[in-house]
Each structure stands twice: as C-alpha cells, then as structure tokens.
Design a protein around this motif. Structure first.
Motif, short mmCIF file in Angstrom:
data_model
loop_
_atom_site.label_atom_id
_atom_site.label_comp_id
_atom_site.label_asym_id
_atom_site.label_seq_id
_atom_site.Cartn_x
_atom_site.Cartn_y
_atom_site.Cartn_z
N ALA A 104 25.62 -17.18 -11.83
CA ALA A 104 26.07 -17.16 -10.43
C ALA A 104 25.37 -18.25 -9.64
O ALA A 104 25.99 -18.93 -8.81
N GLU A 105 24.09 -18.44 -9.89
CA GLU A 105 23.32 -19.50 -9.22
C GLU A 105 23.90 -20.87 -9.54
O GLU A 105 24.06 -21.72 -8.66
N ARG A 106 24.25 -21.09 -10.79
CA ARG A 106 24.86 -22.37 -11.19
C ARG A 106 26.18 -22.59 -10.47
O ARG A 106 26.46 -23.69 -10.00
N LEU A 107 26.99 -21.54 -10.37
CA LEU A 107 28.27 -21.64 -9.66
C LEU A 107 28.05 -21.95 -8.18
O LEU A 107 28.67 -22.86 -7.63
N ILE A 108 27.17 -21.19 -7.55
CA ILE A 108 26.89 -21.40 -6.12
C ILE A 108 26.38 -22.81 -5.87
O ILE A 108 26.86 -23.50 -4.96
N THR A 109 25.42 -23.26 -6.65
CA THR A 109 24.87 -24.60 -6.49
C THR A 109 25.95 -25.66 -6.66
O THR A 109 26.04 -26.60 -5.86
N GLY A 110 26.78 -25.50 -7.68
CA GLY A 110 27.84 -26.47 -7.91
C GLY A 110 28.84 -26.51 -6.77
O GLY A 110 29.25 -27.60 -6.33
N LEU A 111 29.22 -25.34 -6.27
CA LEU A 111 30.17 -25.29 -5.17
C LEU A 111 29.59 -25.95 -3.92
O LEU A 111 30.25 -26.76 -3.26
N VAL A 112 28.36 -25.60 -3.58
CA VAL A 112 27.71 -26.16 -2.39
C VAL A 112 27.59 -27.68 -2.52
O VAL A 112 27.90 -28.42 -1.58
N GLU A 113 27.16 -28.16 -3.68
CA GLU A 113 27.03 -29.60 -3.89
C GLU A 113 28.38 -30.32 -3.80
O GLU A 113 28.44 -31.49 -3.43
N ALA A 114 29.45 -29.59 -4.12
CA ALA A 114 30.80 -30.18 -4.04
C ALA A 114 31.39 -30.07 -2.64
O ALA A 114 32.53 -30.47 -2.42
N GLY A 115 30.64 -29.49 -1.71
CA GLY A 115 31.12 -29.36 -0.34
C GLY A 115 31.98 -28.14 -0.08
O GLY A 115 32.65 -28.05 0.94
N VAL A 116 31.95 -27.18 -1.01
CA VAL A 116 32.72 -25.95 -0.85
C VAL A 116 31.83 -24.91 -0.16
O VAL A 116 30.68 -24.71 -0.57
N THR A 117 32.35 -24.26 0.86
CA THR A 117 31.59 -23.25 1.59
C THR A 117 31.55 -21.95 0.80
O THR A 117 32.59 -21.41 0.42
N VAL A 118 30.35 -21.45 0.54
CA VAL A 118 30.17 -20.17 -0.14
C VAL A 118 29.97 -19.11 0.94
O VAL A 118 29.08 -19.24 1.79
N LEU A 119 30.81 -18.08 0.93
CA LEU A 119 30.77 -17.04 1.96
C LEU A 119 29.92 -15.84 1.57
O LEU A 119 29.45 -15.12 2.44
N SER A 120 29.75 -15.60 0.29
CA SER A 120 28.95 -14.46 -0.16
C SER A 120 27.47 -14.81 -0.09
O SER A 120 27.11 -15.99 0.04
N PRO A 121 26.60 -13.80 -0.18
CA PRO A 121 25.16 -14.09 -0.15
C PRO A 121 24.78 -15.08 -1.26
O PRO A 121 25.30 -15.01 -2.37
N THR A 122 23.89 -15.98 -0.96
CA THR A 122 23.47 -16.98 -1.94
C THR A 122 22.07 -16.72 -2.48
O THR A 122 21.72 -17.22 -3.55
N ARG A 123 21.27 -15.95 -1.78
CA ARG A 123 19.91 -15.64 -2.24
C ARG A 123 20.00 -14.63 -3.38
O ARG A 123 20.69 -13.63 -3.29
N ARG A 124 19.32 -14.91 -4.47
CA ARG A 124 19.41 -14.10 -5.70
C ARG A 124 19.21 -12.61 -5.43
O ARG A 124 19.93 -11.78 -5.96
N GLY A 125 18.26 -12.25 -4.60
CA GLY A 125 17.98 -10.85 -4.33
C GLY A 125 19.04 -10.15 -3.49
O GLY A 125 19.05 -8.93 -3.39
N ASP A 126 19.93 -10.93 -2.90
CA ASP A 126 20.96 -10.37 -2.01
C ASP A 126 22.34 -10.32 -2.64
O ASP A 126 23.30 -9.95 -1.99
N ARG A 127 22.47 -10.75 -3.88
CA ARG A 127 23.80 -10.84 -4.48
C ARG A 127 23.81 -10.29 -5.89
O ARG A 127 22.77 -10.00 -6.47
N ALA A 128 25.02 -10.20 -6.40
CA ALA A 128 25.23 -9.81 -7.80
C ALA A 128 26.03 -10.94 -8.45
O ALA A 128 25.82 -12.10 -8.14
N GLY A 129 26.97 -10.60 -9.29
CA GLY A 129 27.76 -11.60 -9.98
C GLY A 129 29.06 -11.95 -9.28
O GLY A 129 29.93 -12.56 -9.88
N ILE A 130 29.19 -11.59 -8.02
CA ILE A 130 30.39 -11.91 -7.26
C ILE A 130 30.08 -13.08 -6.33
O ILE A 130 29.11 -13.04 -5.58
N VAL A 131 30.93 -14.10 -6.38
CA VAL A 131 30.78 -15.26 -5.50
C VAL A 131 32.11 -15.45 -4.78
O VAL A 131 33.15 -15.51 -5.42
N VAL A 132 32.05 -15.54 -3.47
CA VAL A 132 33.25 -15.77 -2.66
C VAL A 132 33.11 -17.12 -1.99
O VAL A 132 32.09 -17.41 -1.38
N ALA A 133 34.17 -17.93 -2.12
CA ALA A 133 34.15 -19.27 -1.53
C ALA A 133 35.37 -19.47 -0.64
O ALA A 133 36.42 -18.87 -0.86
#
Length: 117
Positions: free
Chosen positions: A35-64
C-alpha cells in the motif's frame, strides 16, 4: 440453509495453511508495504490520494481522485491493464491491496492513473 461447498472448504483450508506458514504479522507487513508503494507512486505521479496515507491510520485500501469526471475512464483503463478496482462516483477509484499484489501491478496502476486524462 445451504449445501456445503467442497471447493470453498478446500480453499479455506489452503488459505489457513498459508496464513499459518507465514504468520499474520508477515501478511500485515506485506500489505502495508505494498500500500505504501502504491501511495508513494500515485503521489509522485501527481495523483491525489484521498484515503489516509500514514501507515498507522490505514489498511490495504487506497482511494485516489481521478481528474474530474474521469472515474469511469480510469476504471476502464485499469481493467484493460488487468487491474480490478472499484469506481466510486465520477472522480474516485478504490484500490484493495493484497499480500499477493505484485510490484508490476502497482507500477501498472500508477502508470494508468498518471496518464488518465
């Protein structure tokens, strides 16, 4: 009431064997890292991540967020790339990361999202 499914019972037994062989902590860590790899890649690509990004605040769900009104275009393009997601509204995509999600799938996901008009 329903009939017992030998296929479902066998699949459950196999899954439990896998969990037992590697442990819940290893599965949790694998999902968190993916999930961290996905979030990092999306953010670096300029895609807004809407779900929590901090490891302790999220699970395996990522919303963009997708560009306004391109949610169905993004889900279609992801499906064409062999990636299954859930579209939410006209501008959101939900990704469900699993312990078995391959790095290539994350790279393909970021590529499609980065290039969705």
């Amino acid at each position: 009431m329903t009939n017992v499914s030998p296929f479902a019972s066998g699949a459950l037994a196999t899954a439990l064997e896998v969990v037992e062989s590697v442990g819940v902590a290893a599965i949790h860590n694998r999902i968190a890292e993916t999930a961290e790899r996905l979030i990092t890649g999306l953010v670096e690509a300029g895609v807004t991540v809407l779900s929590p990004t901090r490891r302790g605040d999220r699970a395996g769900i990522v919303v963009a967020r997708t560009p306004s009104g391109s949610g169905s275009s993004a889900t279609d393009r992801l499906a064409d790339a062999g990636i299954t997601v859930t579209g939410h509204g006209p501008d959101r995509v939900r990704f469900s990361v699993h312990a078995t999600t391959a790095p290539d799938a994350i790279d393909a996901t970021v590529e499609v999202m980065a290039n969705t008009p």
